[in-house]
Design a protein around this motif. Structure first.
Motif, PDB file in Angstrom:
ATOM      1  N   VAL A  27      -9.427   8.025   8.722  1.00 51.08           N
ATOM      2  CA  VAL A  27      -8.163   7.479   9.218  1.00 51.08           C
ATOM      3  C   VAL A  27      -7.039   8.317   8.631  1.00 51.08           C
ATOM      4  O   VAL A  27      -6.920   8.462   7.412  1.00 51.08           O
ATOM      5  CB  VAL A  27      -7.971   6.003   8.804  1.00 51.08           C
ATOM      6  CG1 VAL A  27      -6.627   5.485   9.305  1.00 51.08           C
ATOM      7  CG2 VAL A  27      -9.106   5.165   9.326  1.00 51.08           C
ATOM      8  N   GLU A  28      -6.256   8.885   9.502  1.00 50.98           N
ATOM      9  CA  GLU A  28      -5.151   9.718   9.050  1.00 50.98           C
ATOM     10  C   GLU A  28      -4.003   8.820   8.579  1.00 50.98           C
ATOM     11  O   GLU A  28      -3.680   7.836   9.241  1.00 50.98           O
ATOM     12  CB  GLU A  28      -4.697  10.591  10.214  1.00 50.98           C
ATOM     13  CG  GLU A  28      -3.967  11.819   9.753  1.00 50.98           C
ATOM     14  CD  GLU A  28      -3.738  12.783  10.899  1.00 50.98           C
ATOM     15  OE1 GLU A  28      -2.572  13.000  11.220  1.00 50.98           O
ATOM     16  OE2 GLU A  28      -4.730  13.269  11.473  1.00 50.98           O
ATOM     17  N   ILE A  29      -3.432   9.114   7.452  1.00 51.56           N
ATOM     18  CA  ILE A  29      -2.348   8.271   6.928  1.00 51.56           C
ATOM     19  C   ILE A  29      -1.049   9.054   6.829  1.00 51.56           C
ATOM     20  O   ILE A  29      -0.024   8.645   7.347  1.00 51.56           O
ATOM     21  CB  ILE A  29      -2.725   7.665   5.555  1.00 51.56           C
ATOM     22  CG1 ILE A  29      -3.959   6.776   5.698  1.00 51.56           C
ATOM     23  CG2 ILE A  29      -1.554   6.875   5.011  1.00 51.56           C
ATOM     24  CD1 ILE A  29      -4.380   6.089   4.419  1.00 51.56           C
ATOM     25  N   GLU A  30      -1.086  10.194   6.129  1.00 53.13           N
ATOM     26  CA  GLU A  30       0.107  11.047   5.993  1.00 53.13           C
ATOM     27  C   GLU A  30       1.338  10.266   5.536  1.00 53.13           C
ATOM     28  O   GLU A  30       2.360  10.235   6.196  1.00 53.13           O
ATOM     29  CB  GLU A  30       0.405  11.761   7.329  1.00 53.13           C
ATOM     30  CG  GLU A  30      -0.643  12.763   7.770  1.00 53.13           C
ATOM     31  CD  GLU A  30      -0.680  14.026   6.898  1.00 53.13           C
ATOM     32  OE1 GLU A  30       0.229  14.213   6.056  1.00 53.13           O
ATOM     33  OE2 GLU A  30      -1.648  14.799   7.063  1.00 53.13           O
ATOM     34  N   ARG A  31       1.189   9.591   4.423  1.00 56.09           N
ATOM     35  CA  ARG A  31       2.350   8.865   3.894  1.00 56.09           C
ATOM     36  C   ARG A  31       2.643   9.284   2.475  1.00 56.09           C
ATOM     37  O   ARG A  31       1.728   9.499   1.687  1.00 56.09           O
ATOM     38  CB  ARG A  31       2.067   7.349   3.917  1.00 56.09           C
ATOM     39  CG  ARG A  31       2.836   6.628   5.005  1.00 56.09           C
ATOM     40  CD  ARG A  31       2.417   5.187   5.029  1.00 56.09           C
ATOM     41  NE  ARG A  31       3.146   4.392   4.055  1.00 56.09           N
ATOM     42  CZ  ARG A  31       2.913   3.101   3.860  1.00 56.09           C
ATOM     43  NH1 ARG A  31       1.976   2.481   4.536  1.00 56.09           N
ATOM     44  NH2 ARG A  31       3.614   2.434   2.986  1.00 56.09           N
TER      45      ARG A  31
ATOM     46  N   ILE B  46      -1.346   1.651  -0.227  1.00 54.02           N
ATOM     47  CA  ILE B  46      -1.332   2.312   1.083  1.00 54.02           C
ATOM     48  C   ILE B  46      -2.741   2.356   1.661  1.00 54.02           C
ATOM     49  O   ILE B  46      -2.974   2.054   2.831  1.00 54.02           O
ATOM     50  CB  ILE B  46      -0.745   3.745   0.951  1.00 54.02           C
ATOM     51  CG1 ILE B  46       0.735   3.676   0.582  1.00 54.02           C
ATOM     52  CG2 ILE B  46      -0.951   4.531   2.243  1.00 54.02           C
ATOM     53  CD1 ILE B  46       1.345   5.009   0.180  1.00 54.02           C
ATOM     54  N   VAL B  47      -3.694   2.711   0.808  1.00 50.62           N
ATOM     55  CA  VAL B  47      -5.082   2.849   1.252  1.00 50.62           C
ATOM     56  C   VAL B  47      -5.651   1.497   1.677  1.00 50.62           C
ATOM     57  O   VAL B  47      -6.246   1.369   2.754  1.00 50.62           O
ATOM     58  CB  VAL B  47      -5.940   3.469   0.119  1.00 50.62           C
ATOM     59  CG1 VAL B  47      -7.426   3.309   0.404  1.00 50.62           C
ATOM     60  CG2 VAL B  47      -5.584   4.937  -0.058  1.00 50.62           C
TER      61      VAL B  47
ATOM     62  N   THR C 216      -4.147   0.203   4.954  1.00 45.55           N
ATOM     63  CA  THR C 216      -4.664   0.932   6.113  1.00 45.55           C
ATOM     64  C   THR C 216      -6.114   0.541   6.387  1.00 45.55           C
ATOM     65  O   THR C 216      -6.499   0.312   7.537  1.00 45.55           O
ATOM     66  CB  THR C 216      -4.590   2.455   5.857  1.00 45.55           C
ATOM     67  OG1 THR C 216      -3.297   2.763   5.397  1.00 45.55           O
ATOM     68  CG2 THR C 216      -4.892   3.234   7.123  1.00 45.55           C
TER      69      THR C 216
ATOM     70  N   HIS D  22      -7.788  -1.390   9.727  1.00 46.55           N
ATOM     71  CA  HIS D  22      -8.858  -0.806  10.538  1.00 46.55           C
ATOM     72  C   HIS D  22     -10.175  -1.543  10.356  1.00 46.55           C
ATOM     73  O   HIS D  22     -11.217  -1.048  10.740  1.00 46.55           O
ATOM     74  CB  HIS D  22      -9.026   0.676  10.201  1.00 46.55           C
ATOM     75  CG  HIS D  22      -7.922   1.528  10.748  1.00 46.55           C
ATOM     76  ND1 HIS D  22      -6.700   1.630  10.136  1.00 46.55           N
ATOM     77  CD2 HIS D  22      -7.841   2.259  11.882  1.00 46.55           C
ATOM     78  CE1 HIS D  22      -5.915   2.426  10.858  1.00 46.55           C
ATOM     79  NE2 HIS D  22      -6.586   2.813  11.920  1.00 46.55           N
TER      80      HIS D  22
ATOM     81  N   ARG E  91       1.435  13.018  -1.277  1.00 49.91           N
ATOM     82  CA  ARG E  91       1.140  12.272  -0.052  1.00 49.91           C
ATOM     83  C   ARG E  91      -0.297  11.787  -0.009  1.00 49.91           C
ATOM     84  O   ARG E  91      -1.188  12.427  -0.557  1.00 49.91           O
ATOM     85  CB  ARG E  91       1.354  13.153   1.179  1.00 49.91           C
ATOM     86  CG  ARG E  91       2.774  13.600   1.393  1.00 49.91           C
ATOM     87  CD  ARG E  91       2.860  14.596   2.524  1.00 49.91           C
ATOM     88  NE  ARG E  91       2.640  13.990   3.819  1.00 49.91           N
ATOM     89  CZ  ARG E  91       3.539  13.270   4.457  1.00 49.91           C
ATOM     90  NH1 ARG E  91       4.705  13.072   3.907  1.00 49.91           N
ATOM     91  NH2 ARG E  91       3.285  12.744   5.625  1.00 49.91           N
TER      92      ARG E  91
ATOM     93  N   ASP F  20      -5.394  11.248   4.205  1.00 48.91           N
ATOM     94  CA  ASP F  20      -6.271  10.425   5.027  1.00 48.91           C
ATOM     95  C   ASP F  20      -7.335   9.765   4.165  1.00 48.91           C
ATOM     96  O   ASP F  20      -7.472  10.075   2.979  1.00 48.91           O
ATOM     97  CB  ASP F  20      -6.917  11.239   6.161  1.00 48.91           C
ATOM     98  CG  ASP F  20      -7.512  12.546   5.663  1.00 48.91           C
ATOM     99  OD1 ASP F  20      -8.111  12.544   4.569  1.00 48.91           O
ATOM    100  OD2 ASP F  20      -7.372  13.570   6.347  1.00 48.91           O
TER     101      ASP F  20
END
Lengths: 379, 113
Positions: A138-142, B13-14, B17, B21, B106, B109
């Motif tokens: 899963v691409e996040i790029e944050r 963040i992880v 996300t 999903h 950053r 992914d």
């Protein structure tokens, strides 16, 4: 980290906020604070439980309303990791009281669940074919600090709306930030309202020193934390409520490393370096000197007694940050203080002008809209 | 030890996300860390193990991609490579440098189950 509310162990305290405690099943105690009277919804409130057999499960739930910790019959999600490494998730609702004593009595799921319980079936091909990997990217790029930056943006917006000029004072411990602040407040108080957010790991001593000048101050104790972050400052701002057009000074935790990375919503960082420290500090801690708009070289009254090469120090500072302004000062004798005060007053003036401009812009917009409504009525 | 705080942000963040999903486990986390950023990769690895304990990301592989530091040299009027802040231009020695890259931190992914 406390997995209940996201607070750190040895927790942040903001003066005047109520403190409460979470005791985890493994005996770890987490404390956190919140204000009374306002909603106390714990969003994304996650628990972890360790069972006697070593398995760990995690669940999230929402607290609603007052501090009573009643569970709404809302979706209460659990995840269980079994001894064989498989994890499953399920939801259920709790009714009634849900004391945070750590004596949670959750359904204990025996190992040996049927495998169909263990997957969402959301794999790459939404497939359960044996041998086919469920892994996917899963691409996040944050930005890692995106959440802090979001809080900082909120603080900045609030301060801009009120026309408050905000300075984040950073230095190593003992560089003389608090004395400098006290002298600054004493000199400015007749012309500019000043308030202060004080960051320290422990004690309210610094805030007490500031309050002795008559200026409002809030102490934030970061506990084991080594820097202030934007969320802490946001909470302190709620309590402090700086006056429109005032000057807000944030005295960060004494540390030349970590505060460099955390935007608090300030207009500028000002780094204080005292001549009792080494002249090579700018090179040793380049991130902080790079992040600062202005450097105050403090305690210059002590120069006759020290082997401190001012020129070399200034050259090092400029090497790291060619755009940084540098002011030699002595909070004790007052030398150089006038230029510092003028710099602050100029910032206050600009923040007020910026606010006046946005108020004018809003007024113009209201007039336009009213004209538009009038035209529509005429039609 | 702000690497601890950074790791808490990474985990936030992880986890957010991964949950969105419908993941049950995070297998790998890939970060992009500039050489001029505020981070010490070794400290970050240590903190990551501590912070992810008991989370969806427990035991996840942490991959850290280095991003080289770059700057614009005013004297040379050219882009140059620098290893750390405070270094001079490798070509002319000037300190009139504007950092143009290598200060990012950053989350790129994640790999999930």
């Amino acid at each position: 980290m406390c997995t209940t509310c996201g607070c750190g162990q040895g927790e942040t305290r903001i003066e005047g906020e109520h403190e409460h405690e979470h005791v985890m099943p493994d005996g770890t105690v987490y404390r956190h604070v919140h204000t009374h009277g306002s909603d106390h919804a714990h969003e994304a409130h996650t628990h972890f439980h360790r069972h006697a057999d070593g398995t760990v499960h995690e669940h999230a739930h929402v607290h609603d309303g007052e501090h009573a910790h009643d569970h709404p019959a809302a979706a209460h999600e659990h995840e269980h990791r079994h001894a064989d490494g498989t994890v499953h998730s399920h939801g259920h609702a709790h009714d009634g009281e849900h004391g945070h004593s750590g004596a949670h009595d959750h359904h204990h799921h025996e190992n040996g669940h049927a495998h169909e319980d263990l997957h969402y079936g959301l794999g790459a091909a939404r497939a359960h074919a044996p041998g086919m990997s469920q892994s996917r990217m899963v691409e996040i790029e944050r930005d890692i600090l995106s959440q802090n930056d979001a809080y900082a943006a909120r603080n900045r917006e609030l301060l801009r709306e009120r026309g408050v000029f905000t300075v984040n004072l950073v230095s190593s411990p003992g560089a003389g930030k608090t004395t400098l602040l006290v002298k600054t407040i004493d000199a400015l108080r007749q012309s500019v309202p000043v308030c202060v957010i004080e960051g320290d790991q422990q004690t309210t001593m610094d805030a007490d020193r500031i309050r002795a000048t008559g200026a409002p101050a809030i102490q934030v104790n970061t506990g084991k934390g080594c820097h202030l972050d934007a969320a802490m400052v946001g909470r302190a701002l709620d309590r402090l409520a700086p006056a429109d057009g005032s000057l807000l000074m944030i005295e960060n935790v004494g540390n030349l490393v970590c505060p460099a990375a955390f935007d608090l919503g300030e207009a500028y960082k000002v780094v204080v370096l005292s001549v009792t420290e080494g002249e090579d500090k700018p090179l040793k801690y380049p991130d902080m000197f790079h992040a600062a708009k202005l450097m105050l070289l403090n305690k210059i009254d002590l120069l006759p007694y020290l082997q401190f090469d001012v020129d070399r120090c200034l050259a090092y500072a400029r090497r790291v940050n060619p755009d940084m302004a540098i002011l030699p000062v002595s909070a004790t004798t007052g030398e150089g203080m006038q230029t510092w005060l003028e710099w602050l007053v100029q910032g206050v003036r600009e923040a007020r002008a910026d606010r006046a401009e946005s108020v004018d812009a809003l007024r113009r917009r209201v007039t336009e809209l009213e004209a538009q409504i009038a035209r529509l009525k005429d039609c | 030890m702000h690497e601890m705080a950074l790791c808490e942000s990474v985990l936030q963040i992880v986890a957010e996300t991964a949950r969105r999903h419908g993941a049950v486990r995070v297998k790998a986390v890939r970060l992009e860390i500039g050489q001029l950023s505020h981070v010490e990769p070794d400290a970050l690895r240590f903190a990551f193990d501590v912070v992810t304990r008991h989370s969806l990301a427990q035991g996840a592989r942490l991959e850290i991609e280095d991003v080289a530091g770059t700057a614009w040299c005013m004297q040379c009027a050219a882009p140059v490579a620098i290893a750390r802040r405070g270094d001079g231009c490798p070509a002319c020695g000037s300190y009139q440098l504007q950092v143009t890259g290598g200060d990012e931190m950053r989350v790129k992914d994640i790999e999930i189950d």
